[in-house]
Enzyme design. Structure first.
Site, PDB file in Angstrom:
ATOM      1  N   ARG A 166       0.813  -1.212   0.000  1.00 48.96           N
ATOM      2  CA  ARG A 166       0.000   0.000   0.000  1.00 48.96           C
ATOM      3  C   ARG A 166       0.851   1.269   0.000  1.00 48.96           C
ATOM      4  O   ARG A 166       0.534   2.244   0.680  1.00 48.96           O
ATOM      5  CB  ARG A 166      -0.955   0.002   1.209  1.00 48.96           C
ATOM      6  CG  ARG A 166      -1.871  -1.198   1.289  1.00 48.96           C
ATOM      7  CD  ARG A 166      -2.806  -1.276   0.087  1.00 48.96           C
ATOM      8  NE  ARG A 166      -3.545  -2.534   0.109  1.00 48.96           N
ATOM      9  CZ  ARG A 166      -3.170  -3.620  -0.556  1.00 48.96           C
ATOM     10  NH1 ARG A 166      -2.089  -3.579  -1.324  1.00 48.96           N
ATOM     11  NH2 ARG A 166      -3.868  -4.730  -0.501  1.00 48.96           N
ATOM     12  N   SER A 248     -10.762   0.450   4.109  1.00 48.62           N
ATOM     13  CA  SER A 248      -9.939   0.117   5.273  1.00 48.62           C
ATOM     14  C   SER A 248      -9.225   1.378   5.762  1.00 48.62           C
ATOM     15  O   SER A 248      -8.407   1.943   5.042  1.00 48.62           O
ATOM     16  CB  SER A 248      -8.916  -0.961   4.906  1.00 48.62           C
ATOM     17  OG  SER A 248      -9.565  -2.149   4.522  1.00 48.62           O
ATOM     18  N   GLU A 368      -4.394   4.340   6.468  1.00 53.95           N
ATOM     19  CA  GLU A 368      -4.196   4.035   5.049  1.00 53.95           C
ATOM     20  C   GLU A 368      -4.505   5.222   4.145  1.00 53.95           C
ATOM     21  O   GLU A 368      -3.821   5.419   3.148  1.00 53.95           O
ATOM     22  CB  GLU A 368      -5.052   2.828   4.650  1.00 53.95           C
ATOM     23  CG  GLU A 368      -4.742   2.311   3.268  1.00 53.95           C
ATOM     24  CD  GLU A 368      -5.253   0.889   3.047  1.00 53.95           C
ATOM     25  OE1 GLU A 368      -6.052   0.707   2.112  1.00 53.95           O
ATOM     26  OE2 GLU A 368      -4.858  -0.014   3.797  1.00 53.95           O
TER      27      GLU A 368
END
Length: 376
Positions: A166, A248, A368
């Site tokens: 990520r 998320s 995130e």
């Protein structure tokens, strides 16, 4: 020059927070986007680009700078140098799920497990998006981007983007600047021409409830993934507050194997594959005829942030008193705006969750989404 009336970012982001910025501009073609970026950069004012707004957490105070809406669209098919494959080049503003749908409809495999992820194509490599064991870095060939420092356009291979879990060299990490300040103009991927595929990855097989190695149609995989994401509140739906978030909110934690061993055995975990193709370079001047023995190190381990959150006492649907922000009722990893929540309320909930997980397991969960005007 492509200036538009500033719109509250709460109307343009999936978390639904953020005031109208000081200035807003938009571009519908690549040429317009390049012109807008170069002109904005010449003024040396704060700026950021806005695609689908699905990975953005914006503060309550107006952004003192320029927000550039990327509205470019289009998909181009290109020949691949590899037999049985095809390349697709998509403009940065093209919807990611629409891009995946195009690939599946035309029988091109490699993106189907990432069906339903919101946002735009241009944001996908920045975040190195992935789902159910499939990541864009597996098919990404190159990106066309423009650098802020020079205003020059270049084609950059995927190997130079620093793609990791990520992350990439283009991502604004919490508390820091990206290693390369640039904006993606287009993305090129290389896909297998196949209307069906044998599913190998453990995470994807589990999500699809597969028990044998028979090939399955790409369309079937896409349908099952979309249904699974919908059941977790991960498909945007105006009528469902569980989808009013950034997906998320926290990353799954990547920890050394020794740290993972200290966690309860029931904590879901997945090994992070080591680099099996690592190259050892020995300067010729110091070569004595012996090659040093390769060090064998235990791979890092990815552990489930959702499990850590729930085991720290934060249940689905949890919210702080008098707050309009809550954990999704379907997924412990998603923080949601239940209607009119401020960025401050979302941030307060995020900090509370971080403190509980740290107190229980000694791990600090990292956000995130990209944070603008917000601190955790």
């Amino acid at each position: 020059m492509h200036d538009i009336e500033s719109i509250p970012l709460a109307q343009l982001t999936t978390l639904r927070t953020g005031a109208a910025p000081e200035r807003m501009r938009e571009a519908s073609t690549t040429a317009e986007l390049v012109d807008v970026l170069r002109d904005t950069w010449s003024g040396r004012e704060p700026w950021f680009v806005l695609g689908g707004g699905s990975n953005l957490f914006v503060g309550d105070e107006p952004f003192e700078g320029t927000v550039i809406r990327v509205r470019t669209e289009g998909i181009e098919e290109l020949p691949s140098p590899h037999a049985g494959r095809v390349r697709l080049r998509a403009q940065a503003g093209h919807g990611w799920d629409a891009f995946v749908a195009y690939a599946v409809e035309h029988g091109y495999a490699g993106l189907e497990a990432m069906s339903g992820i919101p946002g735009t194509v241009g944001a996908a490599p920045v975040q190195n998006i992935g789902a159910y064991g499939q990541e864009i870095q597996e098919t990404l060939v190159e990106v066309e981007l423009i650098d802020e420092a020079t205003g020059e356009i270049s084609t950059v291979p995927a190997s130079e983007l620093g793609l990791g879990f990520r992350t990439s060299v283009l991502k604004h990490h919490y508390g820091g600047e990206p290693l390369r300040r640039a904006v993606i103009l287009s993305v090129t991927v290389d896909l297998l021409v196949a209307g069906e595929r044998i599913v190998r990855g453990e995470q994807l097989r589990r999500a699809l409830a597969l028990h044998d190695d028979a090939p399955v149609p790409l369309g079937w995989v896409r349908e099952r993934i979309l249904a699974t994401r919908a059941s977790k509140g991960m498909l945007l739906d105006d009528a469902d507050p569980d989808t009013h978030g950034v997906g998320s909110f926290f990353q799954n934690a990547i920890v050394p194997e020794s740290v993972a061993r200290a966690l309860p055995p029931e904590c879901p975990r997945w090994p992070v594959a080591p680099d099996l193709d690592a190259v050892t370079v020995i300067p010729l001047a110091s070569y004595d005829g012996l090659v040093p023995q390769t060090k064998t190190e235990a791979p890092d381990v990815k552990v489930s942030a959702a499990w850590l959150i729930e085991q720290a006492g934060i249940r689905k649907g949890f919210k702080l008193p008098r707050s309009r922000a809550s954990v999704s009722t379907k997924h412990a990893l998603a923080l949601t705006n239940r209607g009119g929540a401020t960025a401050g309320e979302v941030a307060e909930l995020a900090r509370f969750i971080q403190s509980r997980v740290h107190a229980e397991f000694g791990l600090v969960l990292q956000p995130e989404p990209v944070l603008v005007g917000v601190e955790l």
